[in-house]
Design an enzyme around this catalytic site. Structure first.
Site, short mmCIF file in Angstrom:
data_model
loop_
_atom_site.label_atom_id
_atom_site.label_comp_id
_atom_site.label_asym_id
_atom_site.label_seq_id
_atom_site.Cartn_x
_atom_site.Cartn_y
_atom_site.Cartn_z
N TYR A 57 31.55 41.10 80.69
CA TYR A 57 30.11 40.83 80.46
C TYR A 57 29.23 42.14 80.13
O TYR A 57 28.40 42.09 79.37
CB TYR A 57 29.41 39.99 81.84
CG TYR A 57 29.88 38.64 81.74
CD1 TYR A 57 29.33 37.80 80.99
CD2 TYR A 57 30.92 38.47 82.80
CE1 TYR A 57 29.80 36.46 81.10
CE2 TYR A 57 31.35 37.06 82.84
CZ TYR A 57 30.71 36.07 81.95
OH TYR A 57 31.22 34.64 82.07
N HIS A 109 22.52 28.24 81.13
CA HIS A 109 23.87 28.83 81.56
C HIS A 109 23.52 30.39 81.99
O HIS A 109 24.57 31.36 81.99
CB HIS A 109 25.03 28.77 80.66
CG HIS A 109 25.21 27.48 80.52
ND1 HIS A 109 26.04 27.13 79.29
CD2 HIS A 109 25.20 26.49 81.19
CE1 HIS A 109 26.58 25.82 79.60
NE2 HIS A 109 25.93 25.28 80.72
N CYS A 117 21.14 39.85 92.09
CA CYS A 117 21.54 40.59 93.49
C CYS A 117 22.54 39.82 94.04
O CYS A 117 22.08 38.51 94.24
CB CYS A 117 20.42 41.02 94.14
SG CYS A 117 20.79 41.52 95.97
N GLU A 207 31.72 21.35 62.81
CA GLU A 207 32.73 20.07 62.79
C GLU A 207 32.05 19.17 63.95
O GLU A 207 31.10 19.19 64.60
CB GLU A 207 33.92 20.77 63.19
CG GLU A 207 34.43 21.77 62.50
CD GLU A 207 35.61 22.34 63.03
OE1 GLU A 207 35.89 22.55 64.28
OE2 GLU A 207 36.52 23.37 62.22
N ALA A 223 24.96 25.77 60.46
CA ALA A 223 23.68 25.70 61.01
C ALA A 223 22.78 26.65 60.04
O ALA A 223 21.47 26.25 59.90
CB ALA A 223 23.44 26.07 62.68
P1 OAD Z 1 31.60 25.91 72.05
O1 OAD Z 1 32.59 27.19 71.44
O2 OAD Z 1 32.47 25.16 72.89
O3 OAD Z 1 31.59 25.03 70.60
C1 OAD Z 1 30.92 25.59 69.52
C2 OAD Z 1 30.54 24.53 68.26
O4 OAD Z 1 29.66 25.16 67.31
C3 OAD Z 1 31.73 24.03 67.98
O5 OAD Z 1 31.69 22.51 67.81
C4 OAD Z 1 31.72 24.50 66.28
O6 OAD Z 1 32.36 23.59 65.59
C5 OAD Z 1 30.23 24.89 66.25
N1 OAD Z 1 29.90 25.87 65.47
C6 OAD Z 1 30.53 27.16 64.99
N2 OAD Z 1 30.03 27.72 64.19
C7 OAD Z 1 28.89 26.87 63.71
C8 OAD Z 1 27.77 27.37 62.68
N3 OAD Z 1 27.90 28.34 61.94
N4 OAD Z 1 26.78 26.17 62.53
C9 OAD Z 1 27.04 25.21 63.44
N5 OAD Z 1 28.00 24.77 64.28
C10 OAD Z 1 28.95 25.83 64.30
O7 OAD Z 1 30.45 26.40 72.52
P2 OAD Z 1 29.37 25.46 73.20
O8 OAD Z 1 29.33 24.06 73.08
O9 OAD Z 1 27.97 26.40 73.20
O10 OAD Z 1 29.36 28.54 79.24
O11 OAD Z 1 29.80 26.01 74.82
C11 OAD Z 1 29.28 25.44 75.88
C12 OAD Z 1 29.44 26.25 77.17
O12 OAD Z 1 31.05 26.65 77.22
C13 OAD Z 1 29.15 27.65 76.79
O13 OAD Z 1 27.70 27.72 77.17
C14 OAD Z 1 29.84 28.60 77.89
C15 OAD Z 1 31.02 27.97 77.55
O14 OAD Z 1 32.04 28.02 78.68
C16 OAD Z 1 29.41 29.34 79.83
O15 OAD Z 1 30.04 30.28 79.74
C17 OAD Z 1 28.68 29.26 81.33
#
Ligand code: OAD
Length: 241
Positions: A57, A109, A117, A207, A223
Site C-alpha cells: 500500500y 473501498h 488507527c 470488455e 472510458a
Molecule cells: P477489475 O480489475 O476487476 O475490473 C476492471 C474493469 O475495467 C474490467 O472489466 C476492464 O475490462 C475494465 N477496463 C479496463 N480498462 C478500461 C478502460 N480504459 N475503460 C473502461 N473500462 C476499462 O476492477 P474493479 O471492478 O474496480 O477492491 O474491482 C473491484 C474491486 O476489486 C476493487 O475495488 C478492489 C478489487 O479487489 C479492493 O481492493 C477492496
C-alpha cells in the site's frame, strides 16, 4: 437524455483509472496477478505479514503523485455540473475523481490517502513525505501512538457508506457504471438493486463484464474515449429542451 432534469448516480471501478496509468485488478497484468489477494488484501494477511501488506500500500500511496486524472474523470466532473443531481460512488482508492474536480466522492473501498488507527479505528489523512516512507506510521489520536493500517476495505470486511449508497440509488433516475468487472459484491449487485426501482442503467466498460446483461444500455471501449463523447451528447440533448 436530458441530464439537466435527471438525478444521476455513477459507480466507477478500476477501469476508469487505467488510462491514467493505474493498473486494474483482474485484467491481464492486473495487480492481483503479481500480488495475490490473500497476501495483501485481507485482515489475515495484515496479521500474518504486516510488512508485506504495508509495502504494497505504501508503494500505491506514493504512486498517486505520479498519475493524473484522464478524460474519463473530467467527463464525469462535467456531467456533475450539468446534471440536476449527481452522486459519485467509487470502488477506487485513488484520488483522481477529487483531482478532476468532484469533491464529494463516496469511496466504498476506502482511500489510499488515509490511514486508520488500529486501536481507535479513526482515520487520518497522511500524505506528507514522511508518511510515505517504508516504516510503519503511528496515529495522532491515542495517548500512546498506535500503529496505523491502510484505510482500505479488505476482503472479508464491510464496504463503507452502504446505507447512503442504497438510498441514493433507489431515488435516482439513471445509474451509470464505468470500468468495473462485476466480480466484487456488493458493488457488482448495485445494478440489480437499481433495476428493482426502475432506474435506467448504463454501462461503459472496455470488455463485457460478468453483470453486463443487467444493463439497459451498454458501451464497450475505453472510458477515456466513450465518456467525453457521451457526456457532450447528453449536454447537447439537454440544451434542446
Ligand atoms: P477489475 O480489475 O476487476 O475490473 C476492471 C474493469 O475495467 C474490467 O472489466 C476492464 O475490462 C475494465 N477496463 C479496463 N480498462 C478500461 C478502460 N480504459 N475503460 C473502461 N473500462 C476499462 O476492477 P474493479 O471492478 O474496480 O477492491 O474491482 C473491484 C474491486 O476489486 C476493487 O475495488 C478492489 C478489487 O479487489 C479492493 O481492493 C477492496
Amino acid at each position: 437524455m436530458k441530464i439537466n432534469q435527471l438525478n444521476i448516480v455513477v459507480l466507477t471501478g478500476a477501469g476508469i483509472s487505467a488510462e491514467s496509468g493505474l493498473r486494474t485488478f483482474r485484467d491481464n497484468g492486473g495487480l492481483w496477478e503479481e500480488h495475490p489477494v490473500e497476501e495483501v488484501a485481507t485482515p489475515q494477511a495484515w496479521q500474518r505479514n504486516p510488512s508485506m501488506v504495508w509495502g504494497f500500500y505504501q508503494s500505491r500511496r506514493r504512486q498517486l503523485s505520479e498519475v493524473e486524472p484522464n478524460p474519463a474523470h473530467f467527463a464525469l466532473s462535467k456531467l456533475a455540473e450539468y446534471a440536476k443531481d449527481f452522486f459519485l460512488i467509487t470502488q477506487n482508492v485513488d484520488d483522481l475523481h477529487e483531482r478532476s474536480g468532484i469533491m464529494d466522492v463516496v469511496h466504498m473501498h476506502g482511500q489510499l490517502r488515509m490511514l486508520r488507527c488500529e486501536l481507535s479505528g479513526k482515520s487520518e489523512e497522511r500524505m506528507e513525505p514522511s508518511d510515505l516512507e517504508s516504516d510503519f506510521q503511528f496515529c495522532t489520536c491515542c495517548e500512546t501512538a498506535s500503529r496505523l493500517r491502510p484505510d482500505i476495505v479488505w476482503f472479508g470486511e464491510q464496504p463503507m457508506n452502504m446505507v447512503e449508497i442504497y438510498n441514493k440509488i433507489e431515488t435516482c433516475d439513471v445509474f451509470i457504471v464505468v470500468g468495473s468487472s462485476g466480480h466484487v459484491y456488493p458493488a457488482a449487485g448495485l445494478v440489480n438493486f437499481a433495476k428493482q426501482f426502475n432506474v435506467q442503467t448504463i454501462l461503459i466498460n472496455l470488455e463485457e463484464p460478468l453483470n453486463s446483461f443487467m444493463f439497459d444500455e451498454t458501451h464497450f471501449g475505453s472510458a477515456g474515449k466513450i465518456l467525453p463523447k457521451l457526456v457532450n451528447e447528453w449536454i447537447e440533448q439537454s440544451s434542446l429542451c
